[in-house]
Motif scaffolding. Sequence first.
Motif, mmCIF file in Angstrom:
data_model
loop_
_atom_site.group_PDB
_atom_site.id
_atom_site.type_symbol
_atom_site.label_atom_id
_atom_site.label_comp_id
_atom_site.label_asym_id
_atom_site.label_seq_id
_atom_site.Cartn_x
_atom_site.Cartn_y
_atom_site.Cartn_z
ATOM 1 N N LEU A 29 37.656 29.806 40.895
ATOM 2 C CA LEU A 29 37.684 31.074 41.613
ATOM 3 C C LEU A 29 39.125 31.366 42.008
ATOM 4 O O LEU A 29 39.828 30.491 42.525
ATOM 5 C CB LEU A 29 36.806 31.016 42.863
ATOM 6 C CG LEU A 29 35.301 30.824 42.622
ATOM 7 C CD1 LEU A 29 34.581 30.581 43.932
ATOM 8 C CD2 LEU A 29 34.715 32.034 41.910
ATOM 9 N N LEU A 83 38.857 36.618 53.171
ATOM 10 C CA LEU A 83 37.875 36.204 52.161
ATOM 11 C C LEU A 83 37.574 34.740 52.414
ATOM 12 O O LEU A 83 38.484 33.900 52.406
ATOM 13 C CB LEU A 83 38.425 36.402 50.752
ATOM 14 C CG LEU A 83 37.521 35.957 49.602
ATOM 15 C CD1 LEU A 83 36.272 36.831 49.538
ATOM 16 C CD2 LEU A 83 38.262 35.996 48.273
ATOM 17 N N LEU A 134 35.312 31.296 51.482
ATOM 18 C CA LEU A 134 34.523 30.619 50.458
ATOM 19 C C LEU A 134 33.937 29.349 51.062
ATOM 20 O O LEU A 134 34.618 28.329 51.166
ATOM 21 C CB LEU A 134 35.384 30.268 49.246
ATOM 22 C CG LEU A 134 36.127 31.410 48.567
ATOM 23 C CD1 LEU A 134 36.869 30.899 47.349
ATOM 24 C CD2 LEU A 134 35.178 32.533 48.187
ATOM 25 N N ILE A 150 29.223 26.759 46.088
ATOM 26 C CA ILE A 150 29.329 27.944 46.942
ATOM 27 C C ILE A 150 27.971 28.230 47.566
ATOM 28 O O ILE A 150 26.960 28.343 46.876
ATOM 29 C CB ILE A 150 29.795 29.152 46.119
ATOM 30 C CG1 ILE A 150 31.272 29.018 45.794
ATOM 31 C CG2 ILE A 150 29.554 30.444 46.861
ATOM 32 C CD1 ILE A 150 32.174 29.300 46.963
ATOM 33 N N LEU A 156 30.375 35.537 43.968
ATOM 34 C CA LEU A 156 30.862 36.228 45.160
ATOM 35 C C LEU A 156 30.373 37.660 45.256
ATOM 36 O O LEU A 156 30.925 38.449 46.032
ATOM 37 C CB LEU A 156 32.398 36.207 45.186
ATOM 38 C CG LEU A 156 33.052 34.830 45.103
ATOM 39 C CD1 LEU A 156 34.549 34.944 45.275
ATOM 40 C CD2 LEU A 156 32.468 33.891 46.149
ATOM 41 N N PHE A 208 30.768 37.063 51.993
ATOM 42 C CA PHE A 208 31.998 36.288 51.849
ATOM 43 C C PHE A 208 33.233 37.055 52.329
ATOM 44 O O PHE A 208 34.327 36.505 52.313
ATOM 45 C CB PHE A 208 32.197 35.890 50.389
ATOM 46 C CG PHE A 208 31.042 35.110 49.826
ATOM 47 C CD1 PHE A 208 30.851 33.787 50.166
ATOM 48 C CD2 PHE A 208 30.125 35.712 48.972
ATOM 49 C CE1 PHE A 208 29.790 33.070 49.658
ATOM 50 C CE2 PHE A 208 29.060 34.999 48.455
ATOM 51 C CZ PHE A 208 28.881 33.679 48.809
ATOM 52 N N ALA A 215 32.253 41.337 47.734
ATOM 53 C CA ALA A 215 33.595 40.795 47.495
ATOM 54 C C ALA A 215 34.081 41.117 46.087
ATOM 55 O O ALA A 215 35.297 41.118 45.846
ATOM 56 C CB ALA A 215 33.583 39.286 47.703
ATOM 57 N N ASP A 216 33.176 41.410 45.163
ATOM 58 C CA ASP A 216 33.584 41.730 43.799
ATOM 59 C C ASP A 216 34.323 43.059 43.701
ATOM 60 O O ASP A 216 34.959 43.342 42.675
ATOM 61 C CB ASP A 216 32.362 41.754 42.878
ATOM 62 C CG ASP A 216 31.939 40.363 42.448
ATOM 63 O OD1 ASP A 216 32.673 39.420 42.785
ATOM 64 O OD2 ASP A 216 30.890 40.228 41.808
ATOM 65 N N HIS A 231 37.907 37.748 40.770
ATOM 66 C CA HIS A 231 37.902 36.411 41.367
ATOM 67 C C HIS A 231 37.575 35.314 40.373
ATOM 68 O O HIS A 231 37.677 34.134 40.718
ATOM 69 C CB HIS A 231 36.847 36.329 42.483
ATOM 70 C CG HIS A 231 36.993 37.374 43.534
ATOM 71 N ND1 HIS A 231 38.150 37.566 44.226
ATOM 72 C CD2 HIS A 231 36.117 38.289 44.006
ATOM 73 C CE1 HIS A 231 37.985 38.552 45.089
ATOM 74 N NE2 HIS A 231 36.772 39.004 44.971
#
Length: 559
Positions: A358, A374, A376, A384, A475, A480, A492-493, A552
């Motif tokens: 990632l 962000l 993780l 994850i 993600l 996230f 998050a994408d 990502h």
Amino acid sequence: MPTYVQHAVLGRIPDVFNAEAIWQTPGLALFSRRPLLRDLLERSPREHRGRAATRCFSHVTLMLPQEDVDDDYHLTRGARARDLAQTLTALHQKDFGDLLGSDQVRYDVVGDATLAQGEIEVMFGHAVYLPAPDEKILYNVSVSRDSAIWQPVCPMYPHQRLALIGGEGGEASAVAPAWPFGPDAALLVLNDGPDAPPVVQMRPKDAFDCRYDPRSGYYTIKSMREPGGQRLMLKIERTANTAASMNSASRAVSSAAAPMSAATEAVAGTRAAAAAGAAFDHATPRAALDAAARVATAAAATASTPARPAVWQSRSGSSRPIDLTAVPAASHKPANRPGESDATYAPVSQQRISLVALALPRLSRYRDTGTQALELPFDRQLAISADAPAAITLIVDASDHLYACTPEGRQRIEAPATFAPVDARALRLLPAAPEVADRYRAIVCLAQPVSTGVASGARFTFGRNSPMLASLRLLDSPRFVKRAADAVPASADRIGLSRNAFSFEAVTKGYSITRQSTTQALYHLDDKLQFVASIGDAPYLLPHGHHLMAGHYVLRFEA
């Protein structure tokens, strides 16, 4: 185990800054005399022959009640503490001058909040060292319970031979925060100078397993007293000034030396590897060096003869008969059932695409989205997970700073780094290549890649709006992303990944990649995750086993 550090608490001292009262009892009342600092040094010599002392300790640390030390600093700027150290130094040199040799007498006065009024704790021994005023630090020693949050323990100096690390209440010269092994265990660090790597041993030896991982750069110490026992990570880092001086010295030596032959290089390289491995493990360094030298010499001797190919050799000239594959004498195949035949079903050819890493973006490029961080989170399996309790969480904030967060705390980190919050698995943090550093902060290699198969002979699309490879977009969730309170939750994408990022199709020599969005950044990484090229609008051939970075995600396209 020998006594590396002598601890003693002296009580009933009316004035803790009175050097004569600490050194010896005034008067001739021998029967009421209690042992003070001079007596302790006499009873515990550094070296002795029979009962006669031949050398005494010269470095002593005095711990006074913290309140008295604070008052001295407030009223006299620490003048009484300095006078105490100087007077004790003079008394030490006067009474033990014939047992000092070339050693310098050094005293240090510090405060301790656990001491009561009128109490003084003294500490001296083989593992107690006080640096000279101009002596620079050689190593910084730190410990961790999860390889992410590191806490400093003590420095080590070029002329310091030993350091004994333990927990509160133990006989150690340095206390490690959150020491997990109890007061009877201790960690011994031996320094043989800046030219030799430090040696680490746990005491008692048979109760602990101490191993060095050269990839992560730290020791892992595990208790063997019970299955799944406590563990501790130890890191010994050379300071920047000593590392720079060592590098300059090595460059001077290498420029003056003559070129070595292939055999000499092999012996020298193996000797260095053996010396490092012997220092990091519990084997004797000299034995490991000699064994490695013998192996390297034999390898160099055999290297002088032309090597024969190990595989794909012709068998036509061989005198041995060719072994034939054994075939059964009779077939015992059962009869077909009604409707069955002998036709073989061949599976459709499939390729695999794996998510192996990632990429952490530079959030400073996305300030207008209201993204603050962000995060993780990785569970105990280092997968994850936003639901299970996190063993470690890697964070990049709006200022592009990296942090590691564990139950032990939160600490800023830098790449490259390795984190092993659980046994048997680890996360690697790689720095972003200079060609992509304007978009990415670092790359997190997953402990367990996530894979899926794709059929050949068709073109597929990857992106936020494409269900293809949706299982790899880990993600794709607002959980996230930490955003401002008034910001609308978003996946998050949306940071760096287009709706239709690229399309791909399996071909003979790899995968044909076509960028579908002009704003999508695509990067080709090789099989070692090293940068190769930036992919534009023209169709691009990605070889098997290489990686594609989009948003990502770092995807490996396999055969």
